[in-house]
Enzyme design. Structure first.
Site, PDB file in Angstrom:
ATOM      1  N   ARG A 224      19.657  29.852  79.807  1.00 37.40           N
ATOM      2  CA  ARG A 224      18.811  28.399  80.830  1.00 37.40           C
ATOM      3  C   ARG A 224      18.293  27.202  79.365  1.00 37.40           C
ATOM      4  O   ARG A 224      17.596  28.136  78.335  1.00 37.40           O
ATOM      5  CB  ARG A 224      18.294  28.684  81.752  1.00 37.40           C
ATOM      6  CG  ARG A 224      18.659  29.014  82.907  1.00 37.40           C
ATOM      7  CD  ARG A 224      19.519  28.013  83.833  1.00 37.40           C
ATOM      8  NE  ARG A 224      20.445  28.623  84.269  1.00 37.40           N
ATOM      9  CZ  ARG A 224      21.530  29.220  85.680  1.00 37.40           C
ATOM     10  NH1 ARG A 224      22.531  29.182  83.872  1.00 37.40           N
ATOM     11  NH2 ARG A 224      21.715  29.908  86.500  1.00 37.40           N
ATOM     12  N   HIS A 272      27.473  23.386  79.830  1.00 39.04           N
ATOM     13  CA  HIS A 272      27.336  24.961  81.080  1.00 39.04           C
ATOM     14  C   HIS A 272      28.667  25.185  81.654  1.00 39.04           C
ATOM     15  O   HIS A 272      28.751  25.394  82.898  1.00 39.04           O
ATOM     16  CB  HIS A 272      26.315  24.241  82.166  1.00 39.04           C
ATOM     17  CG  HIS A 272      25.380  25.153  82.535  1.00 39.04           C
ATOM     18  ND1 HIS A 272      24.100  24.993  83.011  1.00 39.04           N
ATOM     19  CD2 HIS A 272      26.261  26.562  83.081  1.00 39.04           C
ATOM     20  CE1 HIS A 272      24.108  26.325  83.804  1.00 39.04           C
ATOM     21  NE2 HIS A 272      24.794  27.377  83.527  1.00 39.04           N
TER      22      HIS A 272
HETATM   23  C1  GLV Z   1      25.134  29.795  85.552  1.00 41.30           C
HETATM   24  O1  GLV Z   1      24.765  29.825  85.261  1.00 41.30           O
HETATM   25  C2  GLV Z   1      24.886  30.598  86.935  1.00 41.30           C
HETATM   26  O2  GLV Z   1      24.300  31.359  86.892  1.00 41.30           O
HETATM   27  O3  GLV Z   1      25.861  31.668  87.706  1.00 41.30           O
END
Ligand code: GLV
Length: 309
Positions: A224, A272
């Site tokens: 993150r 992401h």
């Molecule tokens: C993606 O970032 C997740 O937490 O699945």
């Protein structure tokens, strides 16, 4: 007896989850968007962030199943009841994607692709002779379900691999505690962040961590953005102490167009997507959870509210 499962996912994902869950669950389950049910009809909610409504007010809920591995957004819902089990997603396909993504970044660094990209921009044919994988140390922050296949893949490729964990234990991957992090960083060539977000891990990766890292090392963030102090990361890159950063996650997503990471020559950026959720295999995990729920067996990958993940 019929059971009801409500789905709450972002619009671009919701239909895929609904289809995959209908396919994976047995006929006793009715699967619809959360809004299709009266709140007291729902036994299970399967949710992916951002949540469009609070998880409060569902009086017959027996399980909240996250469709993501990371549950920090769900945990922030002020209406979340801690007496209702909350489970993280556990999807072998996601874990395999994560392993490939981390392997790709570490190999790009190991094989100097980041440096060749910078050289290419100035038509510079300089050959860089590197070292064997066995002379490189890759340090993971976190060794949970998402990190382990990646750590194994790197170990199998010949790299020296270690991982910082909350409680060090004998393991196939060498583990160490937070108290040893500074000493380990000095010997680290690639630092890979796969931590959950908790009070202890928020902004853990700051100027001190970058300063401790070996000169010319790389940083991979597939956890993150909130784990990292962005200005400290930029300063470490600008000084050249950190050779390259491979970033998949950001404090604000999508990353704002004027953010300095976009055009930074020492940053490789992905939106992401290191380990995207894959509804068909994720839904099979949910189906197994529901069988366990029905049989009164222990549920898997439950969140420990005290630990915060
Ligand atoms: C993606 O970032 C997740 O937490 O699945």
């Amino acid at each position: 007896m019929r059971h009801n499962l409500g789905v709450m996912a972002p619009p671009n994902e919701e239909d895929r989850w609904l289809g995959a869950l209908v396919e994976a669950l047995d006929d006793s389950w009715t699967v619809e968007r959360v809004e299709a049910f009266a709140p007291d009809q729902l036994e299970v909610i399967a949710a992916a962030p951002p949540l469009r409504r609070s998880l409060s007010g569902f009086s017959n809920l027996r399980l909240i199943q996250s469709l993501w591995a990371g549950v920090e957004v769900i945990l922030k819902d002020p209406g979340l009841r801690t007496d209702i089990p909350l489970a993280r997603m556990k999807d072998p396909q996601m874990e395999a994607s994560m392993a490939l993504s981390v392997l790709a970044h570490v190999l790009a660094f190991h094989l100097h692709h980041d440096e060749y990209r910078r050289q290419q921009a100035r038509s510079d044919w300089s050959q860089i002779y590197g070292v064997a994988p066995g002379e490189r140390t890759v340090t993971f922050l976190g060794l949970g379900a998402m990190a382990r296949p990646a750590a194994r893949a790197l170990r199998d490729a010949g790299f020296r691999v270690g991982a910082m964990v909350r409680s060090p234990r004998p393991d196939e991957i060498e583990t160490f505690g937070r108290d040893q992090l500074d000493a380990r960083l000095a010997k680290t060539d690639v630092l890979v962040n796969v931590l959950p977000v908790t009070e202890e891990t928020r902004e853990l990766i700051d100027a001190d961590v970058f300063a401790e890292l070996a000169n010319g090392s790389a940083f991979v963030n597939v956890a993150r953005g909130i784990h990292v102090v962005d200005d400290d990361l930029l300063a470490a890159l600008d000084s050249g102490h950190l050779r390259h950063a491979f970033l998949d996650v950001f404090r604000t997503e999508p990353l704002p167009p004027d953010h300095p990471f976009w055009l930074h020559p020492r940053v490789t950026l992905t939106p992401h997507m290191a380990a995207p959720t894959f509804p068909p295999s994720g839904a099979r995990f949910v189906a197994q959870q529901l069988v366990r729920l029905e049989r009164g067996e222990p549920l898997e990958h439950l969140v420990d509210h005290d630990a915060g993940y």
